[in-house]
Design an enzyme around this catalytic site. Structure first.
Site, short mmCIF file in Angstrom:
data_model
loop_
_atom_site.label_atom_id
_atom_site.label_comp_id
_atom_site.label_asym_id
_atom_site.label_seq_id
_atom_site.Cartn_x
_atom_site.Cartn_y
_atom_site.Cartn_z
N THR A 38 0.97 -1.34 0.55
CA THR A 38 -0.26 0.15 0.47
C THR A 38 0.95 0.83 0.27
O THR A 38 0.30 2.44 -0.57
CB THR A 38 -1.32 0.45 1.89
OG1 THR A 38 -0.25 0.45 2.38
CG2 THR A 38 -1.56 -0.86 1.41
N ASP A 39 2.20 1.43 0.62
CA ASP A 39 3.23 2.58 0.07
C ASP A 39 3.84 2.93 -0.94
O ASP A 39 3.76 3.80 -0.93
CB ASP A 39 3.97 2.34 1.45
CG ASP A 39 5.10 0.88 0.78
OD1 ASP A 39 4.32 0.34 -0.54
OD2 ASP A 39 6.55 0.62 1.47
N GLY A 137 10.19 -12.65 2.17
CA GLY A 137 9.49 -11.83 3.42
C GLY A 137 9.38 -11.23 4.47
O GLY A 137 8.75 -10.86 4.71
N LEU A 138 10.69 -10.76 4.61
CA LEU A 138 10.84 -10.54 6.25
C LEU A 138 12.07 -9.49 5.85
O LEU A 138 12.47 -8.43 6.99
CB LEU A 138 11.66 -12.05 6.79
CG LEU A 138 10.67 -13.04 6.82
CD1 LEU A 138 11.48 -13.76 8.02
CD2 LEU A 138 9.67 -12.45 7.76
N SER A 140 14.97 -8.78 3.88
CA SER A 140 16.17 -8.78 4.48
C SER A 140 17.21 -7.79 2.86
O SER A 140 18.15 -7.46 3.74
CB SER A 140 16.32 -10.49 3.53
OG SER A 140 16.04 -10.49 2.19
N SER A 141 16.34 -7.71 2.20
CA SER A 141 17.36 -6.06 0.96
C SER A 141 16.85 -5.28 2.16
O SER A 141 17.67 -3.57 2.03
CB SER A 141 16.14 -6.34 0.46
OG SER A 141 15.10 -5.89 0.39
N GLU A 173 16.58 0.21 -4.43
CA GLU A 173 15.30 -0.79 -5.18
C GLU A 173 15.10 -0.23 -6.30
O GLU A 173 14.87 -0.74 -7.26
CB GLU A 173 13.99 -1.29 -3.62
CG GLU A 173 15.06 -1.44 -2.59
CD GLU A 173 14.47 -2.74 -1.92
OE1 GLU A 173 14.37 -3.66 -2.02
OE2 GLU A 173 13.36 -2.43 -1.19
N ASP A 185 9.30 -0.94 4.52
CA ASP A 185 10.32 -1.87 4.98
C ASP A 185 11.54 -1.42 5.96
O ASP A 185 11.85 -1.64 6.46
CB ASP A 185 10.05 -2.89 4.02
CG ASP A 185 10.07 -3.52 3.74
OD1 ASP A 185 8.32 -3.91 3.51
OD2 ASP A 185 9.68 -4.41 2.32
#
Length: 395
Positions: A38-39, A137-138, A140-141, A173, A185
């Protein structure tokens, strides 16, 4: 369960470069409770710091050489500040190198005022490690970018806050890697704290730390299932979802879906049906984030299960970001007594967040292990999780 990644990085740096690092910095991963994707539409997100961490041991050099060594692969990187450019093909090294590139861009855009000249970039020796599953999905990047950006911030004297450093990861990114992502994130991994959830409003980049629910009082446990399926942020499937939402916003006459009234979106008859479904996830998810924060504060975590399940249904049916493994995991969680279960992160693989009564934890763990074995999948990593310490310098 997780390594002391800062100690690992410091010792490995000394072995690789023959000296001790100037410093060691570490940044957690992120557990997304709600609000993924959503961001990008000026929306809302809600998550917290994961206990696994990325760490970077770093020293300045007297020349302009950048050397990066890691235990994630045998590949080692050596380049120069002048050679840093967005690559045509992507790999793990884009994240540390891209962060250096983003920091140089920041310096060039902020040349100083004469009294306080702009910092001067130097070469760097970097050893990098992480306990987060790459593409799991946690975040990492975001964690890796955050770790390197904290080191550069201090060693180059940039004087930026952690919230400001989140912009480095965003630029990496979107402009170095070529992924389609928002800021959520990066803000969460750099600004989260133990015992806190991070409420992030992309409109105005507003950040609030909110006390985590007391799950012990409610006899509830948060669990994570790492499914073993990985995604890459630069994959076209993610960009396609974001582009669909952009098209709907513009078709309604707005820059972002966040601006579109729910009633106007629901009444629109001129939208492509697939685009409508993608946008429906984002529009309803923004409201679910608000509902989640309100209900946790007023009724407790035990009253939030329906929100996780509604979010998961919309991710599966509208956004189509789940997989067979993710869907099975969420279904088995509910069948084992969980009150809510939802994919966490970008999807297309990754991890699943489960809110479950303490008395059903073992049943779920046994059930999920047996199901993965029956399908012939590698055993998932299943563990309990709470909001953990935030970004920091460790040495």
């Amino acid at each position: 369960m997780f390594r002391n990644t800062s100690q690992v990085a410091a010792e490995a740096f000394a072995a690789a470069f023959g000296k001790s690092p100037e410093g060691v910095w570490s940044v957690p991963g992120r557990v997304s409770l709600m609000g993924d994707h959503t961001d990008r539409e000026d929306g809302l997100s809600f998550g917290y710091a994961h206990p696994a961490r990325s760490a970077a041991a770093v020293s300045r050099r007297e020349d302009h050489t950048i050397r990066v060594v890691t235990d994630l692969t045998e590949e080692q990187v050596e380049t120069t500040l002048a050679e840093l450019q967005p690559p045509a093909e992507h790999s793990w090294k884009d994240y540390p190198l891209g962060t250096v590139w983003a920091a140089i861009g920041h310096i060039q855009s902020n040349p100083g005022n004469g009294e306080e000249p702009a910092p001067t970039p130097t070469g760097l020796d970097i050893f990098l490690t992480t306990d987060l599953p790459i593409g799991g999905g946690l975040a990492s990047s975001a964690s890796i970018c955050g770790t390197v950006s904290m080191a550069i911030n201090e060693l180059w004297g940039l004087g930026l806050s952690n919230e400001e450093l989140a912009a480095f990861g965003y630029h990496v990114e979107n402009h170095y890697v070529g992924a389609s992502t928002g800021m959520s994130d990066h803000v969460t991994v750099l600004c989260g704290e133990e015992g806190k959830n991070v409420f992030y409003d992309a409109r105005g980049s507003d950040l609030s730390l909110i006390d985590a629910a007391n799950l012990v009082e409610e006899s509830l446990v948060q669990m994570l299932v790492e499914t073993g399926e990985m995604h890459r942020n630069w994959e076209d499937v993610i960009t396609e979802r974001h582009n669909a939402c952009d098209r709907v916003a513009k078709a309604l006459g707005y820059q972002f879906l966040r601006e579109a009234p729910t009633e106007e979106f629901a009444a629109a008859t001129h939208l492509d049906e697939t685009d409508r479904r993608r946008a429906n996830y984002v529009v309803t998810e923004i409201q679910r984030v608000l509902d989640l924060v309100r209900i946790v504060r007023t009724e407790g975590a035990g009253a939030t299960g329906h929100l996780f399940n509604e979010s998961q249904r919309s991710l599966r049916e509208d956004y189509e970001a789940t997989t067979q493994r993710v869907d099975l995991t969420t279904e088995l969680a509910l069948a084992s007594g969980a009150i809510g279960s939802r994919m966490t992160g970008s999807g297309f693989g990754g991890s699943v967040h489960v809110l479950i009564p303490q008395e059903h934890v073992q049943q779920f763990s046994d059930t999920i292990a047996a199901a993965y074995a029956e399908y012939g999948w590698d055993a998932p990593r299943v563990y309990t999780v709470t909001s953990s310490p935030g970004a920091r310098r460790d040495a």
